[in-house]
Design an enzyme around this catalytic site. Sequence first.
Site, PDB file in Angstrom:
ATOM      1  N   ILE A   7      12.160 -15.857 -30.929  1.00  0.00           N
ATOM      2  CA  ILE A   7      11.378 -14.492 -30.553  1.00  0.00           C
ATOM      3  C   ILE A   7      10.122 -14.727 -31.404  1.00  0.00           C
ATOM      4  CG2 ILE A   7      11.158 -12.170 -30.694  1.00  0.00           C
ATOM      5  CD1 ILE A   7      14.442 -12.080 -30.850  1.00  0.00           C
ATOM      6  N   GLY A   9       6.485 -13.045 -32.948  1.00  0.00           N
ATOM      7  CA  GLY A   9       6.083 -11.835 -33.586  1.00  0.00           C
ATOM      8  C   GLY A   9       7.449 -10.985 -33.665  1.00  0.00           C
ATOM      9  N   ALA A  10       8.238 -11.526 -34.498  1.00  0.00           N
ATOM     10  CA  ALA A  10       9.783 -10.839 -34.687  1.00  0.00           C
ATOM     11  C   ALA A  10       9.730 -10.166 -35.972  1.00  0.00           C
ATOM     12  CB  ALA A  10      10.718 -11.782 -34.743  1.00  0.00           C
ATOM     13  N   SER A  12       7.954  -7.510 -36.780  1.00  0.00           N
ATOM     14  CA  SER A  12       7.803  -5.984 -36.665  1.00  0.00           C
ATOM     15  C   SER A  12       7.944  -5.428 -35.264  1.00  0.00           C
ATOM     16  CB  SER A  12       6.265  -5.581 -37.011  1.00  0.00           C
ATOM     17  OG  SER A  12       5.441  -5.782 -36.066  1.00  0.00           O
ATOM     18  N   GLY A  13       8.256  -4.055 -35.099  1.00  0.00           N
ATOM     19  CA  GLY A  13       8.328  -3.651 -33.949  1.00  0.00           C
ATOM     20  C   GLY A  13       9.174  -3.945 -33.083  1.00  0.00           C
ATOM     21  N   TYR A 190      -6.745  -6.636 -23.764  1.00  0.00           N
ATOM     22  CA  TYR A 190      -5.475  -6.351 -23.934  1.00  0.00           C
ATOM     23  C   TYR A 190      -4.447  -6.334 -22.635  1.00  0.00           C
ATOM     24  CZ  TYR A 190      -0.598  -4.351 -25.094  1.00  0.00           C
ATOM     25  OH  TYR A 190       0.685  -4.154 -24.983  1.00  0.00           O
TER      26      TYR A 190
HETATM   27  P1  NDP Z   1       3.706  -4.996 -33.240  1.00  0.00           P
HETATM   28  O1  NDP Z   1       2.386  -4.924 -33.411  1.00  0.00           O
HETATM   29  O2  NDP Z   1       4.719  -4.082 -34.094  1.00  0.00           O
HETATM   30  O3  NDP Z   1       4.251  -6.411 -33.056  1.00  0.00           O
HETATM   31  C1  NDP Z   1       3.464  -7.439 -32.664  1.00  0.00           C
HETATM   32  C2  NDP Z   1       3.925  -8.899 -33.286  1.00  0.00           C
HETATM   33  O4  NDP Z   1       3.116  -9.761 -33.085  1.00  0.00           O
HETATM   34  C3  NDP Z   1       3.798  -8.472 -35.131  1.00  0.00           C
HETATM   35  O5  NDP Z   1       5.070  -9.270 -35.368  1.00  0.00           O
HETATM   36  C4  NDP Z   1       2.756  -9.554 -35.194  1.00  0.00           C
HETATM   37  O6  NDP Z   1       2.787 -10.276 -36.595  1.00  0.00           O
HETATM   38  C5  NDP Z   1       2.534 -10.412 -34.215  1.00  0.00           C
HETATM   39  N1  NDP Z   1       1.518 -11.266 -33.971  1.00  0.00           N
HETATM   40  C6  NDP Z   1       0.066 -10.746 -33.616  1.00  0.00           C
HETATM   41  N2  NDP Z   1      -0.527 -11.938 -33.764  1.00  0.00           N
HETATM   42  C7  NDP Z   1       0.071 -12.983 -33.955  1.00  0.00           C
HETATM   43  C8  NDP Z   1      -0.194 -14.138 -34.158  1.00  0.00           C
HETATM   44  N3  NDP Z   1      -1.589 -14.756 -34.112  1.00  0.00           N
HETATM   45  N4  NDP Z   1       0.734 -14.952 -34.380  1.00  0.00           N
HETATM   46  C9  NDP Z   1       1.966 -14.837 -34.409  1.00  0.00           C
HETATM   47  N5  NDP Z   1       2.505 -13.540 -34.412  1.00  0.00           N
HETATM   48  C10 NDP Z   1       1.678 -12.412 -33.905  1.00  0.00           C
HETATM   49  O7  NDP Z   1       3.805  -4.570 -31.764  1.00  0.00           O
HETATM   50  P2  NDP Z   1       4.842  -4.139 -30.645  1.00  0.00           P
HETATM   51  O8  NDP Z   1       6.252  -4.316 -31.193  1.00  0.00           O
HETATM   52  O9  NDP Z   1       4.701  -2.821 -29.821  1.00  0.00           O
HETATM   53  O10 NDP Z   1       4.441  -5.316 -29.587  1.00  0.00           O
HETATM   54  C11 NDP Z   1       5.340  -6.177 -29.283  1.00  0.00           C
HETATM   55  C12 NDP Z   1       5.303  -6.451 -27.717  1.00  0.00           C
HETATM   56  O11 NDP Z   1       5.635  -5.415 -26.758  1.00  0.00           O
HETATM   57  C13 NDP Z   1       3.740  -6.783 -27.301  1.00  0.00           C
HETATM   58  O12 NDP Z   1       3.933  -7.866 -26.324  1.00  0.00           O
HETATM   59  C14 NDP Z   1       3.237  -5.735 -26.645  1.00  0.00           C
HETATM   60  O13 NDP Z   1       2.298  -5.927 -25.545  1.00  0.00           O
HETATM   61  C15 NDP Z   1       4.504  -5.155 -25.837  1.00  0.00           C
HETATM   62  N6  NDP Z   1       4.586  -3.794 -25.444  1.00  0.00           N
HETATM   63  C16 NDP Z   1       4.570  -2.753 -26.441  1.00  0.00           C
HETATM   64  C17 NDP Z   1       4.438  -1.436 -25.997  1.00  0.00           C
HETATM   65  C18 NDP Z   1       4.358  -0.453 -27.046  1.00  0.00           C
HETATM   66  O14 NDP Z   1       4.372   0.693 -26.632  1.00  0.00           O
HETATM   67  N7  NDP Z   1       4.359  -0.349 -28.260  1.00  0.00           N
HETATM   68  C19 NDP Z   1       4.499  -1.192 -24.699  1.00  0.00           C
HETATM   69  C20 NDP Z   1       4.779  -2.215 -23.799  1.00  0.00           C
HETATM   70  C21 NDP Z   1       4.726  -3.584 -24.180  1.00  0.00           C
HETATM   71  P3  NDP Z   1       2.731  -9.458 -37.892  1.00  0.00           P
HETATM   72  O15 NDP Z   1       3.771  -8.713 -38.175  1.00  0.00           O
HETATM   73  O16 NDP Z   1       2.481 -10.369 -38.759  1.00  0.00           O
HETATM   74  O17 NDP Z   1       1.387  -8.258 -37.780  1.00  0.00           O
END
Ligand code: NDP
Length: 315
Positions: A7, A9-10, A12-13, A190
């Site tokens: 996974i 970006g695991a 956070s979120g 985005y």
């Molecule tokens: P978060 O910002 O919580 O999570 C995003 C994650 O991506 C973080 O863990 C972050 O790392 C990681 N990340 C960012 N840049 C990089 C990089 N260069 N290399 C590796 N990892 C990276 O947001 P969400 O959990 O909301 O987003 C997760 C997915 O869900 C995304 O694809 C988003 O488009 C999608 N999504 C979200 C919605 C929402 O309402 N939130 C709705 C629909 C889709 P770090 O922890 O280091 O910052």
Amino acid sequence: RKGNVIITGASSGLGLATAKALAETGKWHVIMGCRDFLKAERAAKSVGMSKENYTIMHLDLASLDSVRQFVDNFERSGMPLDVLVCNAAVYLPTAKEPTFTAEGFELSVGTNHLGHFLLSRLLLDDMKKSDYPSKRLIIVGSITGNTNTLAGNIPPKANLGDLRGLSGGLNGLNSSTMIDGGDFDGAKAYKDSKVCNMLTMQEFHRRYHEETGIAFASLYPGCIATTGLFREHIPLFRLLFPPFQKYITKGFVSEEEAGKRLAQVVSDPSLTKSGVYWSWNKESASFENKLSQEASDAEKARKVWEVSEKLVGLA
Ligand code: NDP
């Protein structure tokens, strides 16, 4: 044996919630591909994941060298790969000026699309080798990149145009920083990146489903208004957005619920169909959703695939 799932970006979120949900079943080993090793370690601990259920590997999707290094490291670990979840993303809605990946691509499309494009192309061979009965490659999409929905019609709308900016390298030097060749707009970049994610999933399906048996899927997990995705937004937005989603649009889902949804797409025996964009109704039941015209345009999917191959050095 346990299934192995990567996974991205695991830390956070949604990614973290999904990692937790899968680890808890005892049936999955989660490889967390994260850019900040310590943050990922703390995150895993904070949600109570136990050591034997996860491995953290460094992955910065904003650097193609890092993507290749990650694939090398993973392959050297000797673990088979059963499921890949491309989840990480950046969202820069208030950025006035573009920022760039290591290779000089505009950061949102460079990270969300091009980084994942290279990653999934390189890992496809590993997935082919796995003997797991239900192999899946999942790319997290979004409603905001889907102009046949209300949310997808809030300007600026996603639009890839004729891909002239992408073909030119998306670098702001000899090309635009936007896929369609327009002026930089962080919110649109985005949404465009999410359209690329959904097109990539369908092109994977067309090219590889029959040959490999892998199920290629995308999903919209619902609006998870509390995640870090909105960290770059203005403070007033961050204050009002969660209650707005909860009480007005009623599209709000908790990180935990969204994590369960993505975990279903990873492991539920009933969600094995390939080429599908999953969504959930108000009763939290999954259904096959329809994509917008642009996000389901086969010709565009092929072009995005071919141009992206050149940009990441695969063609
Ligand atoms: P978060 O910002 O919580 O999570 C995003 C994650 O991506 C973080 O863990 C972050 O790392 C990681 N990340 C960012 N840049 C990089 C990089 N260069 N290399 C590796 N990892 C990276 O947001 P969400 O959990 O909301 O987003 C997760 C997915 O869900 C995304 O694809 C988003 O488009 C999608 N999504 C979200 C919605 C929402 O309402 N939130 C709705 C629909 C889709 P770090 O922890 O280091 O910052």
